[in-house]
Design a protein around this motif. Structure first.
Motif, PDB file in Angstrom:
ATOM      1  N   LEU A  88       0.835  -1.197   0.000  1.00  0.00           N
ATOM      2  CA  LEU A  88       0.000   0.000   0.000  1.00  0.00           C
ATOM      3  C   LEU A  88       0.868   1.245   0.000  1.00  0.00           C
ATOM      4  CD1 LEU A  88      -2.622  -0.841   2.807  1.00  0.00           C
ATOM      5  CD2 LEU A  88      -2.864  -1.228   0.351  1.00  0.00           C
ATOM      6  N   LYS A  89       0.512   2.218  -0.817  1.00  0.00           N
ATOM      7  CA  LYS A  89       1.102   3.553  -0.729  1.00  0.00           C
ATOM      8  C   LYS A  89       0.017   4.491  -0.211  1.00  0.00           C
ATOM      9  CE  LYS A  89       3.916   7.045  -1.292  1.00  0.00           C
ATOM     10  NZ  LYS A  89       3.054   8.071  -0.641  1.00  0.00           N
ATOM     11  N   LEU A  90       0.272   5.078   0.969  1.00  0.00           N
ATOM     12  CA  LEU A  90      -0.694   5.929   1.646  1.00  0.00           C
ATOM     13  C   LEU A  90      -0.246   7.378   1.615  1.00  0.00           C
ATOM     14  CD1 LEU A  90      -1.214   3.730   4.848  1.00  0.00           C
ATOM     15  CD2 LEU A  90      -2.415   3.543   2.652  1.00  0.00           C
ATOM     16  N   ASP A  91      -1.195   8.300   1.702  1.00  0.00           N
ATOM     17  CA  ASP A  91      -0.834   9.695   1.889  1.00  0.00           C
ATOM     18  C   ASP A  91      -0.657   9.967   3.385  1.00  0.00           C
ATOM     19  OD1 ASP A  91      -3.359  10.069   3.039  1.00  0.00           O
ATOM     20  OD2 ASP A  91      -4.197  11.062   1.269  1.00  0.00           O
ATOM     21  N   SER A  92      -0.430  11.216   3.742  1.00  0.00           N
ATOM     22  CA  SER A  92      -0.119  11.555   5.132  1.00  0.00           C
ATOM     23  C   SER A  92      -1.278  11.315   6.084  1.00  0.00           C
ATOM     24  CB  SER A  92       0.322  13.019   5.225  1.00  0.00           C
ATOM     25  OG  SER A  92      -0.711  13.881   4.755  1.00  0.00           O
ATOM     26  N   SER A  93      -2.498  11.188   5.550  1.00  0.00           N
ATOM     27  CA  SER A  93      -3.679  10.930   6.381  1.00  0.00           C
ATOM     28  C   SER A  93      -4.075   9.467   6.398  1.00  0.00           C
ATOM     29  CB  SER A  93      -4.860  11.770   5.877  1.00  0.00           C
ATOM     30  OG  SER A  93      -4.569  13.148   5.953  1.00  0.00           O
ATOM     31  N   GLY A  94      -3.304   8.634   5.713  1.00  0.00           N
ATOM     32  CA  GLY A  94      -3.616   7.218   5.674  1.00  0.00           C
ATOM     33  C   GLY A  94      -4.552   6.814   4.558  1.00  0.00           C
TER      34      GLY A  94
END
Length: 442
Positions: free
Chosen positions: A117-123
């Motif tokens: 998974l590649k997540l942004d800073s908020s998940g």
């Protein structure tokens, strides 16, 4: 030669904000040290932890539960990513863009698959990938370690993942290494076959000028049918440079890091051939030079139970000079039926500078440790992730923030310990033992 992926499937999943709020074990003090646990209706274990740029922490664990804590250990957000039957996130790292890369395993019908998974800073999910093996329904694969990678110009160019794979017969496991680009497409992939549980740790390595020059991998194999530590050094394209097996008694390696002198520090389990320590496994730490030759190796343990390490890191002092190593794992040296988190800090020569245990009346363990830094860039202690049975209901994730001396002042769960330190008995097989499969197909 690079081999481009022909099959990477996008996984389908849902996620929701979990309700596992952190509960204090000891009073929180963002400027010093604290301990928290969190869980829910199911058992939880924190497997990987990293400090984030804002001074907080990101934690990954079983159930693909990802938790973001602030500097004081309070939950900022928490998300559970679900797919199929069983799933666990084994490794997480904050990326240069402020997001996160996560690698682990999902399981359906007893066939394990790598899930990334590649997540942004908020998940929130930016992309996700799941591997399948072309034309082979018996294929299994697991991912245990992921790192962001850099090119020769110092720019982020993707991710490298290490784990294990089993082919066709379900009888022979091998180490599997995947190099992905920034969108999760495979640049190249290699398997290294020798009876093994796989690779538990991978790091990109750098030369004396700071340029990336390959990867270091830690695992184990069963050379001559006895567990041996296994360290592999690859170049930037995944070609094997060195492949060394270390034995003497039953050994393995769980964690490896490049050191400031260009060598490596690795931690795993080993046995005491002279029976001075208790029967079974104990902390085994080996310092290697740039060519993977042994500079020193030591065993740390007690006279009652087993001691098993899972994570090692070189640490620095306030001037950013190398200042020894810290190792995290578990000890059962208090007798049958009880395990505690065990952290030891050793100097550059491997001698113990301090050691602490943390736990209650039942079982605790640590899977990951990282040195932490304050807002000015000075070291201010360590963060540790694992599990606890002593606090909460059932098995809970267990996060410890320690000060620079490994302490949580005024906390009753902290104890001192007194380990024996022995020079390890180990030798390496200089001849390569890996069968290299240049073309892996995912």
């Amino acid at each position: 030669m690079k081999h481009t992926s022909t099959m990477i499937l996008t996984a389908l999943f849902i996620f929701f904000s979990a309700v596992c709020f952190a509960t204090n074990v000891c009073a929180q003090n963002p400027n010093s040290a604290w301990a928290v646990h969190y869980g829910g209706d199911y058992s939880h274990t924190a497997i990987s932890v990293a400090q984030t740029k804002d001074g907080g922490y990101i934690i990954a664990g079983d159930g693909y539960l990802i938790t973001k804590l602030d500097p004081g250990g309070t939950v900022e957000w928490q998300k559970d990513y679900q797919l199929d039957f069983f799933y666990a996130a084994y490794s997480i790292e904050e990326t240069q863009d402020g997001g996160f890369i996560v690698a682990g395993t999902n399981q359906k019908n007893y066939d394990d698959k790598v899930w990334i998974l590649k997540l942004d800073s908020s998940g929130d999910t930016e992309w996700q990938k799941m591997t399948t093996y072309e034309g082979n329904s018996y294929f299994k694969s697991r991912a245990y370690s992921v790192k962001e990678t850099f090119d020769q110009a110092g720019n982020v160019d993707g991710y490298v993942i290490a784990g294990s794979t089993i082919h066709l017969t379900r009888q022979s496991w091998g180490i599997w290494v995947l190099k992905l680009d920034l969108e999760g497409t495979i640049d190249w992939q290699k398997t290294f076959n020798k009876g093994t549980a796989g690779a538990f740790s991978i790091e990109q390595t750098f030369d004396s000028d700071g340029n990336p020059d390959g990867y270091i991998i830690a695992g184990s194999n069963y050379y001559y049918y006895v567990s041996k530590a296994w360290i592999l050094k690859l170049d930037q394209d995944g070609t094997l440079i060195w492949d060394r097996t270390y034995g003497g008694s039953s050994h393995n390696t769980r964690s490896v890091k490049q050191t400031a002198d260009g060598g490596f520090i690795a931690a795993g389990s080993g046995k005491d051939l002279d029976s001075y320590l208790a029967p079974g496994r104990h902390y085994w730490v080996v310092k290697l030079d740039q060519n993977l030759s042994v500079e020193w190796n030591k065993l740390y343990g007690g006279s009652i139970g087993e001691d098993v390490p899972f994570s090692v890191q070189e640490v620095v002092d306030a001037f950013r000079n190398p200042n020894g190593y810290v190792i995290a794992g578990e000890t059962a040296n208090f007798g049958a039926g009880q395990k505690d988190v065990w952290i030891i800090k050793i100097g550059p020569d491997g001698n113990i500078e301090w050691e602490k245990t943390y736990g209650g009346s039942l079982n605790e363990s640590a899977n990951s440790i990282q040195q932490t830094f304050d807002q000015f860039g000075y070291p201010n202690g360590y963060v540790v992730a694992g599990y606890t049975w002593s606090y909460g209901s059932g098995r809970n994730s267990f996060i410890l923030k320690l000060n620079v001396n490994g302490e949580i002042p005024g906390c009753e769960l902290m104890n001192t310990s007194d380990a024996d330190v022995l020079d390890g008995y180990v030798f390496f097989y200089d001849n390569p033992v890996a069968t290299i499969v240049e073309n892996s197909y995912a």
